[in-house]
Design a protein around this motif. Structure first.
Motif, PDB file in Angstrom:
ATOM      1  N   ILE A 187       0.878  -1.178   0.000  1.00  0.00           N
ATOM      2  CA  ILE A 187       0.000   0.000   0.000  1.00  0.00           C
ATOM      3  C   ILE A 187       0.915   1.228   0.000  1.00  0.00           C
ATOM      4  CG2 ILE A 187      -1.803   1.256   1.235  1.00  0.00           C
ATOM      5  CD1 ILE A 187      -2.455  -1.454   2.646  1.00  0.00           C
ATOM      6  N   PRO A 188       0.737   2.167  -0.937  1.00  0.00           N
ATOM      7  CA  PRO A 188       1.598   3.349  -0.963  1.00  0.00           C
ATOM      8  C   PRO A 188       1.584   4.067   0.392  1.00  0.00           C
ATOM      9  CG  PRO A 188       0.307   3.221  -2.965  1.00  0.00           C
ATOM     10  CD  PRO A 188      -0.234   2.163  -2.036  1.00  0.00           C
ATOM     11  N   HIS A 189       2.783   4.444   0.847  1.00  0.00           N
ATOM     12  CA  HIS A 189       2.913   5.020   2.191  1.00  0.00           C
ATOM     13  C   HIS A 189       4.112   5.959   2.254  1.00  0.00           C
ATOM     14  CE1 HIS A 189       5.514   1.525   1.951  1.00  0.00           C
ATOM     15  NE2 HIS A 189       6.288   2.132   2.837  1.00  0.00           N
ATOM     16  N   ARG A 190       4.147   6.728   3.331  1.00  0.00           N
ATOM     17  CA  ARG A 190       5.305   7.564   3.635  1.00  0.00           C
ATOM     18  C   ARG A 190       5.195   8.035   5.074  1.00  0.00           C
ATOM     19  NH1 ARG A 190       4.919  13.616   1.158  1.00  0.00           N
ATOM     20  NH2 ARG A 190       2.944  14.206   2.103  1.00  0.00           N
ATOM     21  N   PHE A 191       6.306   8.579   5.588  1.00  0.00           N
ATOM     22  CA  PHE A 191       6.366   9.123   6.940  1.00  0.00           C
ATOM     23  C   PHE A 191       6.537  10.635   6.825  1.00  0.00           C
ATOM     24  CE2 PHE A 191       8.538   4.900   7.172  1.00  0.00           C
ATOM     25  CZ  PHE A 191       7.498   4.237   7.771  1.00  0.00           C
ATOM     26  N   VAL A 192       5.804  11.378   7.658  1.00  0.00           N
ATOM     27  CA  VAL A 192       5.807  12.841   7.601  1.00  0.00           C
ATOM     28  C   VAL A 192       5.948  13.371   9.024  1.00  0.00           C
ATOM     29  CG1 VAL A 192       4.482  14.884   6.911  1.00  0.00           C
ATOM     30  CG2 VAL A 192       4.273  12.772   5.593  1.00  0.00           C
ATOM     31  N   ASN A 193       6.672  14.484   9.144  1.00  0.00           N
ATOM     32  CA  ASN A 193       6.765  15.151  10.439  1.00  0.00           C
ATOM     33  C   ASN A 193       6.224  16.571  10.313  1.00  0.00           C
ATOM     34  OD1 ASN A 193       7.345  16.257  12.880  1.00  0.00           O
ATOM     35  ND2 ASN A 193       9.537  15.862  12.836  1.00  0.00           N
ATOM     36  N   PRO A 194       4.919  16.758  10.579  1.00  0.00           N
ATOM     37  CA  PRO A 194       4.342  18.098  10.496  1.00  0.00           C
ATOM     38  C   PRO A 194       4.505  18.896  11.799  1.00  0.00           C
ATOM     39  CG  PRO A 194       2.617  16.528  10.955  1.00  0.00           C
ATOM     40  CD  PRO A 194       3.905  15.734  10.818  1.00  0.00           C
ATOM     41  N   HIS A 195       5.281  18.365  12.711  1.00  0.00           N
ATOM     42  CA  HIS A 195       5.395  18.954  14.047  1.00  0.00           C
ATOM     43  C   HIS A 195       6.637  19.837  14.169  1.00  0.00           C
ATOM     44  CE1 HIS A 195       2.083  16.324  14.975  1.00  0.00           C
ATOM     45  NE2 HIS A 195       2.779  15.303  14.493  1.00  0.00           N
ATOM     46  N   ALA A 196       6.794  20.490  15.311  1.00  0.00           N
ATOM     47  CA  ALA A 196       7.859  21.482  15.517  1.00  0.00           C
ATOM     48  C   ALA A 196       9.190  20.900  15.972  1.00  0.00           C
ATOM     49  CB  ALA A 196       7.387  22.529  16.526  1.00  0.00           C
ATOM     50  N   SER A 197       9.244  19.607  16.304  1.00  0.00           N
ATOM     51  CA  SER A 197      10.507  19.024  16.763  1.00  0.00           C
ATOM     52  C   SER A 197      10.852  17.775  15.961  1.00  0.00           C
ATOM     53  CB  SER A 197      10.430  18.695  18.263  1.00  0.00           C
ATOM     54  OG  SER A 197       9.414  17.749  18.494  1.00  0.00           O
ATOM     55  N   VAL A 198      12.114  17.400  15.998  1.00  0.00           N
ATOM     56  CA  VAL A 198      12.603  16.214  15.289  1.00  0.00           C
ATOM     57  C   VAL A 198      11.909  14.972  15.846  1.00  0.00           C
ATOM     58  CG1 VAL A 198      14.644  14.759  14.902  1.00  0.00           C
ATOM     59  CG2 VAL A 198      14.851  17.242  14.816  1.00  0.00           C
ATOM     60  N   ALA A 199      11.575  14.048  14.963  1.00  0.00           N
ATOM     61  CA  ALA A 199      11.020  12.758  15.381  1.00  0.00           C
ATOM     62  C   ALA A 199      12.064  11.684  15.092  1.00  0.00           C
ATOM     63  CB  ALA A 199       9.732  12.451  14.627  1.00  0.00           C
ATOM     64  N   ARG A 200      12.274  10.795  16.041  1.00  0.00           N
ATOM     65  CA  ARG A 200      13.165   9.647  15.851  1.00  0.00           C
ATOM     66  C   ARG A 200      12.314   8.391  15.928  1.00  0.00           C
ATOM     67  NH1 ARG A 200      16.179   8.808  19.980  1.00  0.00           N
ATOM     68  NH2 ARG A 200      17.369   7.204  18.949  1.00  0.00           N
ATOM     69  N   TYR A 201      12.585   7.443  15.027  1.00  0.00           N
ATOM     70  CA  TYR A 201      11.798   6.220  15.007  1.00  0.00           C
ATOM     71  C   TYR A 201      12.620   5.064  14.463  1.00  0.00           C
ATOM     72  CZ  TYR A 201      11.015   7.576  10.093  1.00  0.00           C
ATOM     73  OH  TYR A 201      11.174   7.947   8.780  1.00  0.00           O
ATOM     74  N   LEU A 202      12.155   3.863  14.784  1.00  0.00           N
ATOM     75  CA  LEU A 202      12.708   2.644  14.214  1.00  0.00           C
ATOM     76  C   LEU A 202      11.696   2.115  13.212  1.00  0.00           C
ATOM     77  CD1 LEU A 202      13.983   0.684  17.363  1.00  0.00           C
ATOM     78  CD2 LEU A 202      15.370   1.839  15.644  1.00  0.00           C
ATOM     79  N   VAL A 203      12.202   1.560  12.116  1.00  0.00           N
ATOM     80  CA  VAL A 203      11.314   0.915  11.151  1.00  0.00           C
ATOM     81  C   VAL A 203      11.931  -0.422  10.752  1.00  0.00           C
ATOM     82  CG1 VAL A 203      12.266   2.191   9.163  1.00  0.00           C
ATOM     83  CG2 VAL A 203      10.002   1.177   9.014  1.00  0.00           C
ATOM     84  N   ALA A 204      11.129  -1.475  10.913  1.00  0.00           N
ATOM     85  CA  ALA A 204      11.536  -2.816  10.513  1.00  0.00           C
ATOM     86  C   ALA A 204      10.830  -3.143   9.209  1.00  0.00           C
ATOM     87  CB  ALA A 204      11.160  -3.830  11.590  1.00  0.00           C
ATOM     88  N   VAL A 205      11.571  -3.701   8.240  1.00  0.00           N
ATOM     89  CA  VAL A 205      11.039  -4.021   6.934  1.00  0.00           C
ATOM     90  C   VAL A 205      11.422  -5.466   6.602  1.00  0.00           C
ATOM     91  CG1 VAL A 205      10.977  -3.368   4.491  1.00  0.00           C
ATOM     92  CG2 VAL A 205      11.435  -1.625   6.238  1.00  0.00           C
ATOM     93  N   THR A 206      10.422  -6.267   6.227  1.00  0.00           N
ATOM     94  CA  THR A 206      10.722  -7.635   5.828  1.00  0.00           C
ATOM     95  C   THR A 206       9.831  -8.041   4.666  1.00  0.00           C
ATOM     96  OG1 THR A 206      11.029  -9.907   6.588  1.00  0.00           O
ATOM     97  CG2 THR A 206       9.196  -8.717   7.537  1.00  0.00           C
ATOM     98  N   PRO A 207      10.403  -8.611   3.607  1.00  0.00           N
ATOM     99  CA  PRO A 207      11.839  -8.572   3.326  1.00  0.00           C
ATOM    100  C   PRO A 207      12.267  -7.139   3.042  1.00  0.00           C
ATOM    101  CG  PRO A 207      10.654  -9.382   1.401  1.00  0.00           C
ATOM    102  CD  PRO A 207       9.636  -9.198   2.500  1.00  0.00           C
ATOM    103  N   PRO A 208      13.591  -6.867   3.083  1.00  0.00           N
ATOM    104  CA  PRO A 208      14.054  -5.505   2.808  1.00  0.00           C
ATOM    105  C   PRO A 208      13.470  -4.997   1.506  1.00  0.00           C
ATOM    106  CG  PRO A 208      15.842  -6.838   3.626  1.00  0.00           C
ATOM    107  CD  PRO A 208      14.687  -7.775   3.404  1.00  0.00           C
ATOM    108  N   SER A 209      13.114  -3.719   1.492  1.00  0.00           N
ATOM    109  CA  SER A 209      12.418  -3.165   0.338  1.00  0.00           C
ATOM    110  C   SER A 209      13.340  -2.957  -0.846  1.00  0.00           C
ATOM    111  CB  SER A 209      11.765  -1.835   0.718  1.00  0.00           C
ATOM    112  OG  SER A 209      12.741  -0.890   1.077  1.00  0.00           O
ATOM    113  N   THR A 210      12.731  -3.115  -2.010  1.00  0.00           N
ATOM    114  CA  THR A 210      13.467  -2.836  -3.253  1.00  0.00           C
ATOM    115  C   THR A 210      12.963  -1.561  -3.870  1.00  0.00           C
ATOM    116  OG1 THR A 210      11.889  -4.187  -4.477  1.00  0.00           O
ATOM    117  CG2 THR A 210      13.918  -5.243  -3.767  1.00  0.00           C
TER     118      THR A 210
END
Length: 178
Positions: A155-178
């Motif tokens: 499903i088409p997706h993305r991550f966005v930060n519309p907020h005032a501070s930096v966001a840190r996150y972990l993302v696990a992908v299986t199998p690794p994306s091409t």
């Protein structure tokens, strides 16, 4: 950063620099400079090249087959960033495995890509600090620190930060994306 694997993959697939340039929309000079380690490619450049080869992005860095056990030290992680450095991915897992674990930092107002992208994987994102918006299909999910979101990456997706501070996150992908 050495990306000799790009030349290796290009030759394995029987592609010339001109053909790879046509597939990626990049210039022959840019691809040549990336292959020789003369320039530090952006995240978008690496995405275009990995898409053309049909391999996960971080496979472009792989030099040998992985050992059964790999320790990735924090200061030795492979990193890629967007052209303006608004998002930085750091590879926590080894290259060449069936699971990819990335730590990311996304600046206020930034997005992981210009538009939503899809790939044949599944993902789970866990927000470590700050707040993150996850856009999947037509839906939007706002996550706070400690929240997670698991989804089908076809499903088409993305991550966005519309907020005032930096966001840190972990993302696990299986199998690794091409």
């Amino acid at each position: 950063m050495t990306l000799g694997r790009i030349r290796e993959l290009r030759q394995q697939q029987g592609l010339t620099l001109h053909q790879l340039a046509g597939l990626t929309g990049l210039s022959v000079g840019m691809i040549s400079q990336v292959e020789r380690g003369i320039t530090d490619p952006s995240l978008e450049t690496l995405r275009r090249i990995s898409d053309a080869f049909g391999v996960p992005l971080f496979d472009l860095f792989r030099e040998d087959e992985p050992e059964p056990v790999t320790v990735v030290r924090k200061d030795a992680r492979r990193r890629v960033s967007s052209p303006q450095g608004q998002i930085v991915y750091s590879q926590v897992s080894r290259t060449g495995g069936r699971l990819e674990l990335l730590e990311a930092a996304i600046e206020p107002g930034a997005a992981s890509s210009g538009e939503r992208r899809s790939h044949a994987s599944e993902e789970c994102v866990l927000v470590l600090t700050g707040r993150l918006r996850v856009e999947v299909g037509r839906d939007v999910y706002d996550l706070d620190a400690g929240d997670s979101c698991h989804f089908d990456s076809t499903i088409p997706h993305r991550f966005v930060n519309p907020h005032a501070s930096v966001a840190r996150y972990l993302v696990a992908v299986t199998p690794p994306s091409t």
